[in-house]
Design a protein around this motif. Structure first.
Motif, PDB file in Angstrom:
ATOM      1  N   ALA A  17     -20.376  85.872  61.342  1.00 51.20           N
ATOM      2  CA  ALA A  17     -19.123  85.548  60.688  1.00 51.20           C
ATOM      3  C   ALA A  17     -19.230  84.281  59.856  1.00 51.20           C
ATOM      4  O   ALA A  17     -18.353  83.440  59.857  1.00 51.20           O
ATOM      5  CB  ALA A  17     -18.028  85.409  61.739  1.00 51.20           C
ATOM      6  N   GLY A  20     -16.417  83.138  57.697  1.00 53.52           N
ATOM      7  CA  GLY A  20     -15.322  82.379  58.300  1.00 53.52           C
ATOM      8  C   GLY A  20     -15.484  80.896  58.027  1.00 53.52           C
ATOM      9  O   GLY A  20     -14.527  80.199  57.686  1.00 53.52           O
ATOM     10  N   PRO A 199     -13.541  77.160  62.059  1.00 55.85           N
ATOM     11  CA  PRO A 199     -12.104  77.366  62.283  1.00 55.85           C
ATOM     12  C   PRO A 199     -11.566  76.619  63.507  1.00 55.85           C
ATOM     13  O   PRO A 199     -10.500  76.037  63.460  1.00 55.85           O
ATOM     14  CB  PRO A 199     -11.985  78.874  62.467  1.00 55.85           C
TER      15      PRO A 199
ATOM     16  N   SER B 362     -16.628  86.209  67.468  1.00 53.43           N
ATOM     17  CA  SER B 362     -16.883  85.930  66.048  1.00 53.43           C
ATOM     18  C   SER B 362     -16.759  87.183  65.181  1.00 53.43           C
ATOM     19  O   SER B 362     -16.512  87.083  63.989  1.00 53.43           O
ATOM     20  CB  SER B 362     -18.257  85.290  65.863  1.00 53.43           C
ATOM     21  N   TRP B 365     -14.157  87.792  62.404  1.00 50.80           N
ATOM     22  CA  TRP B 365     -14.278  87.185  61.073  1.00 50.80           C
ATOM     23  C   TRP B 365     -15.046  88.098  60.134  1.00 50.80           C
ATOM     24  O   TRP B 365     -15.053  87.887  58.921  1.00 50.80           O
ATOM     25  CB  TRP B 365     -14.923  85.801  61.179  1.00 50.80           C
ATOM     26  N   ASP B 366     -15.720  89.091  60.656  1.00 48.36           N
ATOM     27  CA  ASP B 366     -16.437  90.049  59.814  1.00 48.36           C
ATOM     28  C   ASP B 366     -15.619  91.300  59.520  1.00 48.36           C
ATOM     29  O   ASP B 366     -16.043  92.156  58.769  1.00 48.36           O
ATOM     30  CB  ASP B 366     -17.755  90.461  60.485  1.00 48.36           C
ATOM     31  N   ARG B 392      -7.875  83.601  62.112  1.00 47.14           N
ATOM     32  CA  ARG B 392      -8.492  84.569  61.190  1.00 47.14           C
ATOM     33  C   ARG B 392      -7.513  84.914  60.059  1.00 47.14           C
ATOM     34  O   ARG B 392      -7.899  85.003  58.904  1.00 47.14           O
ATOM     35  CB  ARG B 392      -8.905  85.826  61.965  1.00 47.14           C
TER      36      ARG B 392
END
Lengths: 249, 456
Positions: A17, A20, A199, B362, B365-366, B392
Motif C-alpha cells: 500500500a 497510501g 496515515p 494495509s 490502501w490497495d 483510507r
C-alpha cells in the motif's frame, strides 16, 4: 510551494500500500497550500540529481525486488548525488533493503544494494511478521512513537554506531535481536514499517514534508498543525496491537 | 499403536456433537482437528473409501462460491461429501469426511496454503485452480511463494488426474504446460476488458522472463489475455470460455458458455464478472467429472450465493446487502459490482484484523474504493480497525464530517440502518470475521439462520 517527489519503481515496488504513503504526503502538503508533484522513476528512466525534494521507494515481493535491483545499481550515483545536495529519502521494506550494501537471500544469492545506508541484510529462516511500535528521537529531546506492521525475512544489521530510525518498543525490528528498527542518516530514512506507515503516523509524514521543503527552500519551515483525531485514534489502535501481539512468531 | 479407524471416527464425531451442543460454534472443524491429531493418515484412508474419489478446488478468491456451484451441478449425479461451511484446512476436510456417511464423491474447497497437503492425502481425481491474488501477506507470505508450492503440487499429480486451471491467470496458465491432462478456462470478451490493469494487479510480469506482459484484454486484476513481448509466453488456448457477457447491475449476469461439448447461454442469479469466473471454474470441473452440459447449465442457473459472499437479508422494513471483502482483487470487484448497480448514498464497511481477516490491514490502501465516493453521503466505518478505514477514505478525499467511526459492529450496523430509509437497502462490506459477527447480530434479532444449519 511545489514539492517534487520521485517515486522509484511504483509499478514494481508497491506491495504494502505504498500509494497510501504518497496520498498522505500529497494531501497534507495541499492542506498547507503546497503542491506535491509525484514523478515516476522506473526501470530505464534517468534520475536527475537535482530534480527531486524527496525520493520514495516502496516494498516488493522477492521477484519484483530482484527485477529492480539491477536497475537501481545504475541509478546509485544519481541517488547518492541527490542525497549529497540535500534531497530526503523514505525507503520501505524491500526498498529499504536495497539502500544497504547487500542482501543475501534464502538460497545464498547476493543481491547488490547501493550502499547509501550502513548495513547488510541476510535472509533468516523465519519471517518476522506482526505489528510494531517504535520510539523515535529524530530531534534531541523530542520522543515520539511510530506504529506499523512488519513482514520480512531479511535480518538487517546496522554497522556499529549507525543510527536506527527508532528503538523497538514492541515487535521484531531490523533483526529481532538488536532492539533497533530502520536506519537514518540525516534526511535519509529506511524502515520495515508499512501499514502503510504515514496515515497513522502523521507527525512523521510532516517531518518528511519539512525535510523536502528544507531541500527546496534551504531552511526548514514550520508547518501549521492539522486536526488529526482520526490519525491519532488509528495510531492508538495500532500501538495497542503491537503491545499485545507484536514480535511473536 | 494407532487406534483402529472406526474408534477414531467415533471419538471425533462425538467431539463435534459436543461442540455444537455447547454452542461453541458450528463444530465444523472440532472433529477433524481431533482426528488429524490422533492419526493424520486416517484422513487418507477415509478419502480412499469414497467410491467416486474426490475433487478439490482452490483459489484466492471465489473458492467457496465455485465449490458451492459445482456441488449444485453434481448433487443429482453423486452423493457428495462437501465442506460447504467453508472449513477448508486439513481439519475441515477431515471433519467433512467424518460426517459423510454414504457419500460417493468428495468435493472440497481448499485453502491455498493447505492445498499441497490435502492433495497429497486425499489424492483427488480432479484439481481445479481458480486464481492467485495477493492476499493476507501476513498469513500466506508472498504470492510467488504460494505459486511455487502449487507448481510443486501440480508436478506431483499422477498423469491420470484432471487439472482444471484458469488460463487468464499467468501463474496458472503456465501450469497447463506442466501437466498433460489440463482443461483451461477463461473469459473471451474483449468488449468487457478494462482499459488498463488495476492498481492491485499482481502477476503482471512474465512468469518465464520477467518482462511486463502486453494485455490484449485485462478483465479483473491481472486476469486477462496476456502475451509477453520478449519471449512470447502467452495465455494458453481456452477449452472452456465465457463469451458475450452481459452484466445486469446487482441482480444477475448472463454469458455464453462455450465448451468442447457445445455452447449454451447461462443466466446466473448473482452479479459481477467475478461470478462468471466462479461459474467457469465450476462448469469446467464438472465437465471433467463427467457432467453433461444440461446438468451444468441447470445447476448454475438454480444457484444462489454461498453464505456471506453476496447475501440479501431482510431486516424489518429494510434489507441488508452484504458482500464479503478480504483482499484488493475481491474488494475491487465488490466495489465495481455495487457501483454498477447505482452508487449508494450510505455504505457500512466493517474492518477487523483477526487472523482470518489478515492482521495486516494495509491491503485496504490497495483497494480502489474511489468509485464509491461520487455518490457517498455517509460512510460508516466499523470493526476493530474502523479508524484506519476512515483514514483510507479521508485521504481519498472524503470530508471527515461524512465519516462515522464506530468500532462496535452492532453500533455500526444500527447507524447504517438509521441512515437507510424504510424500504431501502443498506450496503455492507465486511471482512470475514466482521461478516460472521454481523450475521450473528442479525441472527439474534431473528433474521438469519446459523450457517451450520443451512442446506448446502
Amino acid at each position: 510551494m511545489k514539492i517534487v517527489v520521485g517515486h522509484l519503481y511504483p509499478d514494481y515496488l508497491n506491495i504494502y500500500a505504498d500509494r497510501g504513503n504518497i496520498a498522505v504526503l500529497s494531501r497534507r502538503a495541499a492542506w498547507r497550500g503546497h503542491e506535491l508533484e509525484v514523478r515516476s522513476v522506473s526501470v530505464g528512466d534517468p534520475l536527475q540529481p537535482n530534480e527531486h525534494d524527496l525520493l520514495y521507494i516502496g516494498g516488493g515481493q522477492d521477484r519484483e525486488q530482484a527485477l529492480v535491483a539491477q536497475d537501481l545499481a545504475s541509478k546509485a550515483e544519481g541517488i547518492l548525488e541527490a542525497v549529497g545536495e540535500g534531497s530526503a529519502v523514505l525507503a520501505v521494506c524491500g526498498g529499504y533493503q536495497l539502500l544497504g550494501r547487500s542482501y543475501r537471500d534464502f538460497h545464498g544469492l547476493d543481491l547488490p544494494g547501493i550502499g547509501l545506508l550502513p548495513f547488510d541484510t541476510i535472509a533468516g529462516d523465519k519471517r518476522m511478521i506482526g505489528d510494531v511500535l517504535l520510539e523515535c528521537e529524530l530531534e534531541p529531546g523530542v520522543r515520539r512513537t511510530l506504529a506499523g506492521f512488519e513482514n520480512h525475512v531479511g535480518r538487517t544489521r546496522l554497522d556499529p554506531g549507525a543510527h536506527p530510525l527508532g528503538r523497538v518498543v514492541a515487535g521484531f525490528g531490523n533483526d529481532g535481536e538488536s532492539g533497533f528498527e530502520g536506519c537514518r542518516v540525516g534526511r535519509v530514512v529506511g524502515t520495515y514499517l508499512h501499514g502503510p506507515l504515514l496515515p497513522r503516523n502523521p507527525w512523521f509524514a510532516d517531518w518528511l514534508l519539512v525535510q523536502a521543503l528544507a531541500h527546496r527552500l534551504g531552511e526548514a519551515p514550520e508547518l501549521i498543525p492539522l486536526p488529526d483525531e482520526l490519525e491519532t485514534e488509528a495510531h492508538a489502535v495500532s500501538a495497542r496491537r503491537a503491545e499485545s501481539r507484536g514480535g511473536r512468531h | 499403536m494407532p487406534l483402529p479407524l472406526a474408534a477414531e471416527i467415533a471419538v471425533a464425531r462425538a467431539a463435534g456433537k459436543l461442540s455444537r451442543l455447547a454452542r461453541a460454534g458450528g463444530g465444523t472443524t472440532v472433529p477433524g482437528k481431533l482426528l488429524w491429531k490422533l492419526d493424520p493418515g486416517s484422513i487418507d484412508r477415509l478419502a480412499a473409501r469414497l467410491p467416486e474419489g474426490s475433487a478439490v478446488i482452490s483459489a484466492t478468491n471465489g473458492k467457496t462460491t465455485s465449490a458451492a456451484m459445482a456441488a449444485r451441478i453434481l448433487r443429482d449425479r453423486f452423493r457428495l461429501a462437501h465442506n460447504s461451511s467453508g472449513a477448508n484446512l486439513v481439519s475441515g476436510v477431515a471433519s467433512t469426511l467424518l460426517d459423510a456417511r454414504g457419500a460417493e464423491l468428495g468435493l472440497f474447497e481448499v485453502d491455498e496454503g493447505a492445498l499441497p497437503e490435502i492433495v497429497a492425502r486425499v489424492r483427488p481425481k480432479a484439481v481445479c485452480l481458480g486464481n492467485l491474488f495477493r492476499d493476507q501477506l501476513d498469513r500466506y507470505g508472498e504470492l510467488e511463494h504460494v505459486a511455487a508450492r502449487w507448481r510443486e503440487a501440480v508436478r506431483g499429480l499422477p498423469t491420470g488426474t484432471s487439472l482444471v486451471v484458469n488460463g487468464d491467470d499467468p501463474q496458472l496458465g503456465a501450469l497447463a504446460r506442466v501437466h498433460s491432462a489440463a482443461l483451461v478456462f477463461g473469459v473471451d470478451d474483449p468488449g468487457l476488458a478494462r482499459a488498463s490493469l488495476q492498481h492491485a494487479a499482481d502477476s503482471k510480469y512474465c512468469v518465464r522472463c520477467g518482462t511486463p506482459y502486453d494485455y490484449a484484454a485485462a478483465y479483473m486484476g491481472h486476469l486477462g489475455d496476456y502475451r509477453c513481448p520478449a519471449c512470447g509466453d502467452s495465455r494458453p488456448p481456452l477449452d472452456v470460455a465465457a463469451r458475450k457477457i452481459e452484466l445486469d447491475g446487482l441482480e444477475s449476469v448472463a454469458f455464453t458458455l462455450a465448451t468442447p461439448a457445445g455452447e449454451r447461454v447461462v443466466r446466473l442469479g448473482l452479479p459481477g464478472l467475478y461470478n462468471v469466473y466462479n461459474a467457469l471454474a465450476a462448469a469446467s470441473l464438472a465437465l471433467s467429472l463427467g457432467a453433461s452440459l444440461e446438468e451444468i447449465v441447470a445447476g448454475l442457473e438454480s444457484f444462489s450465493a454461498a453464505f456471506g459472499r453476496f447475501e440479501r437479508i431482510p431486516i424489518g422494513d429494510r434489507s441488508l446487502l452484504m458482500l464479503l471483502i478480504k483482499n484488493p482483487a475481491g474488494a475491487n470487484e465488490a466495489v465495481r459490482t455495487i457501483v454498477d448497480g447505482g452508487a449508494p448514498p450510505v455504505v457500512v464497511i466493517g474492518l477487523n484484523d483477526a487472523i482470518a481477516d489478515g492482521r495486516d490491514v494495509s491491503w485496504i490502501w490497495d483497494v480502489d474504493f474511489e468509485p464509491l465516493l461520487a455518490g457517498l453521503d455517509r460512510l460508516v466505518a466499523t470493526g476493530d480497525r474502523a479508524a484506519e478505514l476512515a483514514l483510507r477514505f479521508k485521504y481519498a478525499g472524503l470530508d471527515p464530517d461524512r465519516i462515522a467511526v464506530l468500532p462496535s459492529l452492532q453500533a455500526g450496523l444500527d447507524r447504517g440502518l438509521e441512515l437507510t430509509p424504510a424500504g431501502g437497502e443498506l450496503v455492507v462490506l465486511p471482512t470475514y470475521t466482521a461478516m460472521l459477527a454481523l450475521r450473528k447480530i442479525v441472527g439474534e434479532r431473528g433474521f438469519v439462520r446459523p450457517y451450520w444449519e443451512r442446506a448446502a
